[in-house]
Design a protein around this motif. Sequence first.
Motif, PDB file in Angstrom:
ATOM      1  N   LEU A  94       4.464   5.777   6.052  1.00 40.40           N
ATOM      2  CA  LEU A  94       2.899   4.277   6.870  1.00 40.40           C
ATOM      3  C   LEU A  94       1.870   4.872   6.449  1.00 40.40           C
ATOM      4  N   ARG A  95       1.625   3.783   5.585  1.00 37.80           N
ATOM      5  CA  ARG A  95       0.779   3.447   4.626  1.00 37.80           C
ATOM      6  C   ARG A  95       0.089   2.468   4.836  1.00 37.80           C
ATOM      7  N   SER A  96      -1.376   2.407   5.090  1.00 38.95           N
ATOM      8  CA  SER A  96      -2.270   1.013   4.392  1.00 38.95           C
ATOM      9  C   SER A  96      -1.658  -0.166   6.054  1.00 38.95           C
ATOM     10  N   ASN A 103      -3.044   0.226  -9.762  1.00 38.09           N
ATOM     11  CA  ASN A 103      -2.953   1.482  -9.771  1.00 38.09           C
ATOM     12  C   ASN A 103      -1.391   1.548  -8.647  1.00 38.09           C
ATOM     13  N   ASP A 104      -1.600   0.873  -7.841  1.00 32.26           N
ATOM     14  CA  ASP A 104      -0.314   0.683  -7.313  1.00 32.26           C
ATOM     15  C   ASP A 104       1.180  -0.101  -7.576  1.00 32.26           C
ATOM     16  N   LEU A 105       1.011  -0.755  -8.205  1.00 30.53           N
ATOM     17  CA  LEU A 105       2.032  -1.685  -8.517  1.00 30.53           C
ATOM     18  C   LEU A 105       2.228  -1.001  -9.601  1.00 30.53           C
ATOM     19  N   VAL A 152      -1.235  -7.952  -4.270  1.00 26.97           N
ATOM     20  CA  VAL A 152       0.257  -7.487  -4.991  1.00 26.97           C
ATOM     21  C   VAL A 152      -0.299  -6.486  -5.859  1.00 26.97           C
ATOM     22  N   GLU A 153       0.368  -5.208  -5.180  1.00 24.16           N
ATOM     23  CA  GLU A 153       0.489  -3.857  -5.569  1.00 24.16           C
ATOM     24  C   GLU A 153       2.144  -3.889  -5.074  1.00 24.16           C
ATOM     25  N   VAL A 154       3.348  -4.466  -5.067  1.00 25.87           N
ATOM     26  CA  VAL A 154       4.759  -3.972  -4.467  1.00 25.87           C
ATOM     27  C   VAL A 154       5.537  -5.147  -5.584  1.00 25.87           C
TER      28      VAL A 154
HETATM   29 MG    MG Z   1      -3.300   0.493  -4.129  1.00 21.63          MG
END
Ligand code: MG
Length: 579
Positions: free
Chosen positions: A357-359, A454-456, A430-432
Motif C-alpha cells: 500500500l504505497r504511493s 529508481n522504481d522502474l 512511469v515506474e512500473v
Molecule cells: Mg518512485
Amino acid sequence: MRTLQGIAVSPGVAIGEALIVDNEGFRIPRRFVMRDAVDDELQRLNNAIDAVAEQIARNRDAVAAQLGDQCGAIFSAHLQMLRDPSLLAEFEGLIRKKHYSPEYAVSQTLRRFAKVFQDLDNGYLAERAHDIVDIERSLLGKLLGERREEFSHLTSPVVILAHNLTPTETANLDRRFVLGFVTEIGGAGGHTAIVAKGLEIPAVVGIGRFLTDLSGGELVIVDGNHGRVILQPDEETIAHYRHEVEAHHTLVAELETLRDLPAVTTDGTRIALHANIEFPREAESCLERGADGIGLYRTEFLYLGAKVEPTEEDHYAAYAEVIRQMRGRPVVIRTLDLGADKLGQLPQEEQNPFLGLRSIRLSLRNLPLFRVQLRAIMRASVLGPVRIMFPLVSTLADLRQAKMVLADATEDLAEAGIAYDPNVDVGMMVEVPAAVAMLDKFLKEVDFISIGTNDLIQYTLAVDRGNREVADRYQASDPAVLRLLDQSLTAARAADIPASVCGQMSGEPLYTMLLLGLGLRSLSVPPSAVPELKKICRSISIPKCEEVARRAMTMESAREIDTYLREELRKVAPEFGTS
Ligand code: MG
Ligand code: PEP
C-alpha cells in the motif's frame, strides 16, 4: 589504515572524526572525564552494571520458568561475562588511567573482545561475539540513557558511521557538522541515498558489518565518488584526498560560470534541465545551479519526521514557497509517495512494502488525506506554473480515480470561490513495467509523463532498490531497463506527449549521451548534478548521442554497456568519465 568498499551514493569526499551510531542509535563519542570526577564516573558504571545484571537475572528467571533451566543458562553466561573481574579491571583501568568516559571505555573494551571472538576459527566461539555485543548494548543503554544525544545537537564536525539511517534521519542531519556518512546496509536506489545526494553530503552505503571494530573518534575518509571508506588513513592517503577535494572545488567554480547559459548541444538542440527536490529550502539551490525548473518535488517529505499530520495550510505554505522561489519556472508537484519504504513503518505491518500500500494506492485509500494535498496544490497554482504528477500508477483505474478526486477537489474550490489555475497539467510517473506496457492508453489521458527509473529498475529486475545484498543486480543500464525506457520514449513521441526522466539515473553523467540518444530532451536531476550535466550537454551532439544509443542497445549486459558509455563520455568530457 583499512579500506572498505561500499556503494557510492552521494559524491564528494569527507575527512573527519568518526561518530558511531549503532543499531540502537547509540553514539559513543570519545570523551574524557576530569581527574576529580573519576570516582563518580566509576560509580556510574557500577550502577549501570548492577542495573543490567538485574535485568539479565529477571530475563533468566522468566525464560527458565517458561522453557526450562537449560534455556535460562544462556543468561547465566551473560551474567558471568558481565561480572568477569578481568573485564571490570579493564574498564576501571581505562577510566582511571586514560580518563576515558565509562561509555567510551565500555565500547572500546567490548568491541575489541567481540572482534577477538569473531576472528576465532571456531564457529561456536565466534557466535559468542553476539553475546558480547548484546552486553555492550545493554550497558550503553543504561549509561547513555537520557543522555543519548540527537543528531541535531552536534557541535563539532563529524563523519557519521551507522548501521542504518532512515530517510528522515538523513534529512535532519545538520549539514554544518555532518561532513559525510557511511552505513552498513542500504543500496543505491534507497531514499536515504537520494536524500544524501539532495543535501550534498558525501555518502557510502552497504559496507556490510564493520562497526563492531570501531569505537568512535578515529579519523575516517568517506570517498563518495568511488564508494570507498578509509579508516585511520596514513598521511599519504590524507594528502591524496585533500588534493581531490581541492580539484573538486576548482571544477565546481569552473562549472559555476555556466549557470546562466542554456543546456544546448553542439548542434543546437535545447535540453531542459530540471531539478528534483525534497524540501522547499532546496528551491534556492536549484536556481543557484541554473536549473530550468523543478521536475520532481517529492512532497511526502512534508510527512516524514512531522510530529503532527500536515494541514492544508502546511501543504500550501510549502508549495507557495517553492513556486515563489522559482520565479516563473515550472514546478512539478508529485502527490504523496508515502509507503513503508520511506516511513520505515506503516500503520499495519507489510511483508512486501514495495509491492504494498504505497504511493498513489495509499492516497486513493485515504481520500481525505489526498484531497487536502490536491486542494493545497490547486490553490498554489495561481502563484506560478504548477504541474501535478501522480506516482506509481500501475493501472488505468488508478489514474482515472486520481483524476476524479482532483476534479472533485477543484470543484469544491470553485464552489467556495477560491482561485486556482484551471489549466494545470496533470501527468503520471512511469515506474512500473505495467505502465510501460499500457503506455499508449495512458498517454491519451495525461499531459506529460516522467519516467521514475529508481522504481522502474527495481520492478523490472525484481531487485529491492535499498538492499545491499542484491545491489550488484540493481543496474540502470540493464538491457531490459533500457528497452523499457526506449519503448516509453518512443510511445510518448508518437503521442506527442512530453516525457522526462526523474530517477537518479538521469543525473548520472554516464547516461546522458544514452538518454539523449534515445530521444529524451528533458531531465530532472538532483540540483548538484545540474551544472555537470549542462557542461556535458554543451559538449555533445545529438547525432553522436544517437549513434551511442544505437550501439548500446545492441549490447547484452549492463557491464558491457557501462564500459562502452564510460569510454564515450571520456572522449567528450574526460573530467566526468572516471568514476
Ligand atoms: Mg518512485
Ligand atoms: C523513481 O522511482 O525513479 C522516482 C523518482 O521516485 P522515488 O525515487 O521517490 O521513488
